[in-house]
Design a protein around this motif. Structure first.
Motif, short mmCIF file in Angstrom:
data_model
loop_
_atom_site.label_atom_id
_atom_site.label_comp_id
_atom_site.label_asym_id
_atom_site.label_seq_id
_atom_site.Cartn_x
_atom_site.Cartn_y
_atom_site.Cartn_z
N ASP A 65 -55.55 15.19 -25.95
CA ASP A 65 -54.71 14.10 -24.60
C ASP A 65 -53.99 15.59 -23.75
O ASP A 65 -53.84 15.49 -22.78
CB ASP A 65 -53.49 13.81 -25.48
N SER A 66 -53.62 16.57 -24.55
CA SER A 66 -52.79 17.64 -24.01
C SER A 66 -53.83 18.34 -22.89
O SER A 66 -53.69 18.85 -21.85
CB SER A 66 -52.24 18.64 -24.96
N CYS A 67 -55.02 18.59 -23.41
CA CYS A 67 -56.14 19.28 -22.39
C CYS A 67 -56.56 18.33 -21.26
O CYS A 67 -56.36 19.13 -20.10
CB CYS A 67 -57.23 19.33 -23.43
N LEU A 68 -56.65 17.01 -21.32
CA LEU A 68 -56.64 16.26 -20.19
C LEU A 68 -55.51 16.21 -19.25
O LEU A 68 -55.71 16.14 -18.18
CB LEU A 68 -57.13 14.98 -20.64
N ASN A 69 -54.38 16.23 -19.85
CA ASN A 69 -53.20 16.35 -19.15
C ASN A 69 -53.28 17.58 -18.11
O ASN A 69 -52.87 17.44 -17.28
CB ASN A 69 -52.08 16.21 -19.89
N TYR A 70 -53.57 18.52 -18.92
CA TYR A 70 -53.56 19.94 -18.19
C TYR A 70 -54.62 20.12 -17.09
O TYR A 70 -54.07 20.43 -16.08
CB TYR A 70 -53.95 21.00 -19.23
N LYS A 72 -55.82 17.37 -15.44
CA LYS A 72 -55.36 16.39 -14.42
C LYS A 72 -54.07 17.32 -13.61
O LYS A 72 -54.14 17.09 -12.37
CB LYS A 72 -54.62 15.17 -15.03
N GLY A 73 -53.58 17.70 -14.22
CA GLY A 73 -52.13 18.65 -13.38
C GLY A 73 -52.82 19.86 -12.56
O GLY A 73 -52.38 19.99 -11.69
#
Length: 359
Positions: A65-70, A72-73
């Motif tokens: 999740d944190s990887c994908l949020n990163y 996307k950001g």
């Protein structure tokens, strides 16, 4: 805006602080970030303002999740990422080299989601609809036989849909172990040509073309531009389907001192463009204090495809110069991702980036 799709595995990168070795640092603090060839290229494209869709498979959980949020950001489209119920998130450990001590990579990718997910899990018709380019590197089919089949399916679908394919050789000797009947180099030499035969643009260097594919320039000249032109001619003989060839011209003087440039071959005009160039000749970037060279080739690939999607403002010589400058600057950034924007690349191209303080 023309869309680029990249497909591959993103991993957690673990690095000891500074130039420490793992044996010095563990147990103890270690730096974690994200990286992986096609993800690196996707970030570069996004940093330039391009439209890029990164495709991968990741397990469910907070780490992914944190990887994908990163991502996307940073402006990377992650809508086509598959969340898998099988497999883990791959990782690798990097010891950064210095002087005559080389950098060393240790992979932990067995059992990753990308290596296990069935190749028919990706809806390539939907993913590639209206895309201009598909970028895949030789790292992806090296991970597992399943990933190799997914790579083949993606490229085949791209050809049916009229999407241009860029294949970055990215030979990794420590991978390509999924068929015990073949050595790493034998397996790569069997699978990579199948990908190149369906590609429009191939990226690589002379060493890989020679050692893995058995293609070498028919000249003894030490002039790099002449050797590159001769190599491009031999590549086209073996793969007449190609329209473009980008040769990574890295000269390794030490782990912290490289010379870097690009030779870009346009088959239609039978012209090699050398970048960077001055007074009409090849004049490589002299990078004498490398901060981190991992991801430099991926920055090149991302900037190259960004330029190929903007030929209304770039010609092919401009594309080569732009990509070489992006890759050069990536050597000054810690981590796989090249956090460099278009203006910073243009500053280097116009001689306005000499390492001073911008006030």
């Amino acid at each position: 805006m023309k869309r680029i799709v990249t497909f591959g595995e993103i991993m957690i990168r673990f690095s000891p602080p500074g130039l420490n070795r793992l044996i010095q640092s563990l147990p103890g603090p270690i730096e974690a970030s994200y990286g992986g060839a096609e993800a690196n290229a996707a970030v570069q494209i996004a940093m330039l303002g391009g439209d890029v869709n990164f495709v991968t498979a990741l397990p469910r959980g907070a780490v992914a999740d944190s990887c994908l949020n990163y991502l996307k950001g940073l402006g990377v489209n992650i809508d086509s990422v598959i969340r898998s119920n099988v497999g883990s998130m791959g990782s690798y450990y990097l010891e950064t080299g210095a002087n005559q001590r080389p950098s060393v990579v240790e992979y932990h990718r067995n059992g990753s989601a990308v290596s296990l997910l069935p190749s028919n899990s990706y809806d390539w018709n939907k993913i590639l609809a209206s895309a201009e380019w598909l970028l895949i590197s030789g790292v992806t089919p090296a991970i597992s036989e399943t990933a190799a089949k997914a790579t083949s399916n993606a490229i085949d679908t791209a050809k049916v849909l009229g999407v241009k394919v860029c294949f970055d050789l990215n030979y990794r000797m420590k991978l390509w172990r999924w068929d015990p009947a073949h050595t790493s180099i034998q397996l790569a030499g069997r699978i990579m040509p199948e990908c190149i035969r369906k590609s429009d643009l191939v990226i690589g260097n002379e060493q890989v073309f020679t050692s893995v594919l058995g293609i070498s320039p028919k000249t003894k000249s030490r002039d790099l531009t002449k050797r590159s032109a001769a190599l491009a001619a031999e590549i086209i003989k073996s793969f007449p389907n190609l329209s473009f060839i980008a040769l990574n011209m890295r000269e390794i003087l030490s782990a912290t001192h490289n010379r870097f440039g690009v030779i870009f071959y346009d088959k239609a005009k039978d012209i090699c463009y050398a970048a960077p160039s001055s007074k009409g000749g090849y004049n490589p970037y002299d990078i004498g204090n490398i901060v981190d060279r991992v991801g430099g080739g991926d920055a090149l690939a991302g900037a190259l495809l960004y330029g190929m999607c903007n030929l209304d403002t770039f010609d092919y010589k401009d594309v080569a110069e732009f990509a070489a400058a992006a890759a050069c600057l990536s050597h000054s950034i810690v981590g796989d991702f090249n956090f460099v924007n278009k203006q910073e690349i243009e500053n280097l191209l116009t001689g306005n980036s000499l390492g001073g303080v911008v006030r």
